[in-house]
Design an enzyme around this catalytic site. Structure first.
Site, PDB file in Angstrom:
ATOM      1  N   GLU A   1       0.800  -1.233   0.000  1.00 42.67           N
ATOM      2  CA  GLU A   1       0.000   0.000   0.000  1.00 42.67           C
ATOM      3  C   GLU A   1       0.832   1.280   0.000  1.00 42.67           C
ATOM      4  OE1 GLU A   1      -2.963  -0.356   3.108  1.00 42.67           O
ATOM      5  OE2 GLU A   1      -3.488  -2.371   2.476  1.00 42.67           O
ATOM      6  N   ASN A  22       2.062  -5.120  -3.188  1.00 43.36           N
ATOM      7  CA  ASN A  22       0.665  -5.448  -2.884  1.00 43.36           C
ATOM      8  C   ASN A  22      -0.134  -4.177  -2.589  1.00 43.36           C
ATOM      9  OD1 ASN A  22      -1.296  -7.561  -2.207  1.00 43.36           O
ATOM     10  ND2 ASN A  22      -1.115  -6.872  -0.074  1.00 43.36           N
ATOM     11  N   HIS A  48     -10.463  -6.137  -2.042  1.00 42.08           N
ATOM     12  CA  HIS A  48     -11.529  -5.951  -1.050  1.00 42.08           C
ATOM     13  C   HIS A  48     -12.674  -5.293  -1.821  1.00 42.08           C
ATOM     14  CE1 HIS A  48      -8.988  -7.107   2.265  1.00 42.08           C
ATOM     15  NE2 HIS A  48      -8.064  -6.244   1.871  1.00 42.08           N
ATOM     16  N   GLU A  54      -6.150 -10.616  -1.061  1.00 43.50           N
ATOM     17  CA  GLU A  54      -6.928 -10.373   0.170  1.00 43.50           C
ATOM     18  C   GLU A  54      -8.423 -10.360  -0.145  1.00 43.50           C
ATOM     19  OE1 GLU A  54      -5.478  -6.992   2.407  1.00 43.50           O
ATOM     20  OE2 GLU A  54      -3.395  -7.445   1.925  1.00 43.50           O
ATOM     21  N   ASP A  71     -12.186 -10.348  -0.453  1.00 44.98           N
ATOM     22  CA  ASP A  71     -13.448 -10.436   0.292  1.00 44.98           C
ATOM     23  C   ASP A  71     -14.438  -9.531  -0.429  1.00 44.98           C
ATOM     24  OD1 ASP A  71     -12.471  -7.939   1.258  1.00 44.98           O
ATOM     25  OD2 ASP A  71     -12.039  -8.734   3.247  1.00 44.98           O
TER      26      ASP A  71
HETATM   27  O1  9MR Z   1      -7.247  -7.846   8.791  1.00 42.66           O
HETATM   28  C1  9MR Z   1      -6.282  -7.010   9.388  1.00 42.66           C
HETATM   29  C2  9MR Z   1      -6.808  -6.473  10.700  1.00 42.66           C
HETATM   30  O2  9MR Z   1      -6.932  -7.522  11.647  1.00 42.66           O
HETATM   31  C3  9MR Z   1      -5.900  -5.394  11.233  1.00 42.66           C
HETATM   32  O3  9MR Z   1      -6.484  -4.800  12.380  1.00 42.66           O
HETATM   33  C4  9MR Z   1      -5.659  -4.357  10.161  1.00 42.66           C
HETATM   34  C5  9MR Z   1      -4.731  -3.277  10.669  1.00 42.66           C
HETATM   35  O4  9MR Z   1      -4.632  -2.219   9.835  1.00 42.66           O
HETATM   36  O5  9MR Z   1      -5.104  -4.955   9.007  1.00 42.66           O
HETATM   37  C6  9MR Z   1      -5.976  -5.873   8.430  1.00 42.66           C
HETATM   38  O6  9MR Z   1      -5.429  -6.394   7.257  1.00 42.66           O
HETATM   39  C7  9MR Z   1      -5.160  -5.461   6.227  1.00 42.66           C
HETATM   40  C8  9MR Z   1      -3.957  -5.964   5.462  1.00 42.66           C
HETATM   41  O7  9MR Z   1      -2.891  -6.182   6.328  1.00 42.66           O
HETATM   42  C9  9MR Z   1      -3.565  -5.003   4.350  1.00 42.66           C
HETATM   43  N1  9MR Z   1      -4.657  -4.687   3.492  1.00 42.66           N
HETATM   44  C10 9MR Z   1      -5.899  -4.297   4.146  1.00 42.66           C
HETATM   45  C11 9MR Z   1      -6.297  -5.340   5.198  1.00 42.66           C
HETATM   46  C12 9MR Z   1      -7.623  -4.986   5.822  1.00 42.66           C
HETATM   47  O8  9MR Z   1      -7.554  -3.756   6.473  1.00 42.66           O
END
Ligand code: 9MR
Length: 459
Positions: free
Chosen positions: A160, A202, A238, A265, A267
């Site tokens: 990101e 990513n 997402h 990722e 969903d």
């Molecule tokens: O699913 C993850 C969540 O448990 C955490 O709190 C969060 C923190 O920012 O990150 C989530 O996973 C993220 C991933 O690492 C990167 N892309 C977005 C995902 C969803 O926010």
């Protein structure tokens, strides 16, 4: 939840063409259709993965589904910077190691997520900037990728780093402010640390041809043209209630640059379209021969960060949803990754009378070689020590650093001196080597170490 608001806004790009085309295909299944996501994906030369919160590995209902349906895992949080280096230079791999063991015991590959991300930086790093942060971040990449070396199929080296919206440029962050070359420095360090892992960039809101995905596309093209090591691009996906019509075309344009692509990722917001969107995404991946796998961001709806969106393939009771069937059908209907054309069997070489192999004189002592990963203002050196035919009970490697270079950090060895003539002695666990055995240590420095050659002395 700033991230979430951005996501919602960005997933409303409508499309129906891909969905309509996909619905007919979903009805077709191959004769030897698999009956689980992992079997069906594997049949087509791909993986099907899930993000795992390692705390749930002791919940039977969760692990039953995970082991039955998925042949790839990624840590939802446990391999991130705040988890793996909570204090500077103090590394913690408990969660990540647990996931790797689970994967190895259950025939799963592991995606590593994520070496550098502007979110979930540990507090100490959030407060850093400039060259101190650059050194700390490259050291983080080196240490973590080294720890997991040989165990990771693909690393999200950088996550990101591009801005949302129409700029197509980088996102502001303390990482970005260390200089625009931070991404390539991270990829180079990761390659040195784990040459066997595929190295991915990513990001999200890249699920179609748009300004953000084009910014990333231009970076990947530039990296490929300059030999910066990058092997894959992850599309988080997402998704909301519609899918961009050029979702597949976007994957394909990246693949055409010579990188693998992965859905990392996935969903999808619940609602009438959920199953169709899941199917369309799966078909898009199957139709791109360099799309090597799909990961959903969790297992059951209640495991998801998206909470009431019910965004995954299994309901909270572990039942398969319509979206599951849609994905399974698309996997079974899709083409396999083409394998390399069969090559002619090797012909026997002409047989000369056997000659005795040349015998190298035994190397008493030890030999050392260095590989450098350099960036403007700093470097990481990885040093390989090979014992001679008598083995070692200890070793010591010397370098003469050019003026201006200075050692700032050392791992798996003890340094004496930081400038000019510097020496590195074994630590207690890596001094004793059998004949020909190899060990590695590393150090990081400021300035340039280009051209240095090591000398090794054994005891
Ligand atoms: O699913 C993850 C969540 O448990 C955490 O709190 C969060 C923190 O920012 O990150 C989530 O996973 C993220 C991933 O690492 C990167 N892309 C977005 C995902 C969803 O926010």
């Amino acid at each position: 939840m700033k991230h979430r608001r951005v996501l919602r806004a960005a997933v409303t790009v409508a499309v129906t063409g891909a969905l309509a085309a996909g619905m007919t295909m979903a009805l077709t299944t191959s004769a030897n259709a698999g009956t689980t996501l992992r079997a069906s994906a594997a049949e087509k030369g791909r993986y099907f993965g899930a993000a795992v919160a390692t705390g749930k590995l002791s919940t039977g209902a969760y692990t039953t589904i995970l082991n039955r349906e998925f042949n790839s895992v990624v840590a939802e949080n446990e391999m991130k910077w705040d988890a793996t280096e909570p204090q500077q230079g103090r590394f913690s791999y408990t969660g990540g190691d647990r996931l790797v063991s689970h994967a190895q015991a259950n025939g799963m590959s592991v995606r590593g997520h994520a070496l550098l991300w502007y979110q979930q930086e540990p507090g100490w790093a959030q407060n850093m900037s400039g060259s101190a942060l650059r050194s700390a971040m490259i050291n983080h990449v080196t240490q973590v990728a080294t720890h997991f070396r040989g165990k990771i199929y693909a690393w999200d080296v950088v996550n990101e780093a591009f801005a949302d919206g129409n700029s197509g440029g980088r996102r502001d962050s303390n990482l970005q402010r260390t200089g625009n070359d931070w991404i390539e420095a991270a990829f180079r360090a990761a390659r040195v640390a784990d040459p066997g892992a595929k190295l991915c960039y990513n990001d999200y809101n890249t699920d179609g041809i748009n300004a953000k995905s084009t910014g990333i596309y231009n970076m990947v093209r530039d990296f490929k043209s300059r030999g910066v090591p990058i092997d894959c691009v992850g599309f988080q996906s997402h998704l909301g209630t519609s899918l961009a019509g050029d979702y597949q075309a976007n994957l394909q344009r990246f693949a055409d640059l010579g990188v693998d692509v992965q859905i990392t990722e996935l969903d999808v917001m619940t609602g009438g379209n959920q199953a169709n969107i899941y199917g369309a995404v799966t078909r898009a991946c199957m139709n791109v021969s360099r799309c090597t796998g799909i990961t959903t961001w969790g297992v059951r709806d209640c495991d998801s960060w998206r909470g009431s969106d019910n965004a995954l393939l299994f309901d909270c009771n572990g039942n398969k949803k319509a979206a599951y069937t849609s994905v399974l059908n698309a996997l079974n209907a899709g083409p396999a990754i083409p394998t390399d054309p069969p090559t002619d069997p090797p012909t026997d070489p002409p047989t000369d009378p056997p000659t005795d192999p040349p015998t190298d004189p035994p190397t008493v002592g030890c030999a050392a070689s260095v590989s450098l990963n350099s960036w403007n203002g700093g470097f990481v050196a990885t040093v390989k020590v090979t014992a001679g035919s008598a083995g070692t009970s200890g070793w010591n490697v010397g370098f003469t650093l050019p003026s201006g270079a200075s050692v700032t950090n050392t791992w798996s060895a003890t340094a004496s001196g930081s400038t000019g003539a510097v020496r590195f002695a074994n630590v207690n666990y890596n001094g004793r080597l059998g004949a020909g055995q190899v060990t590695e240590f590393g150090f990081q420095g400021t300035g340039s170490a280009s051209g240095v050659t090591p000398t090794c002395t054994a005891s």
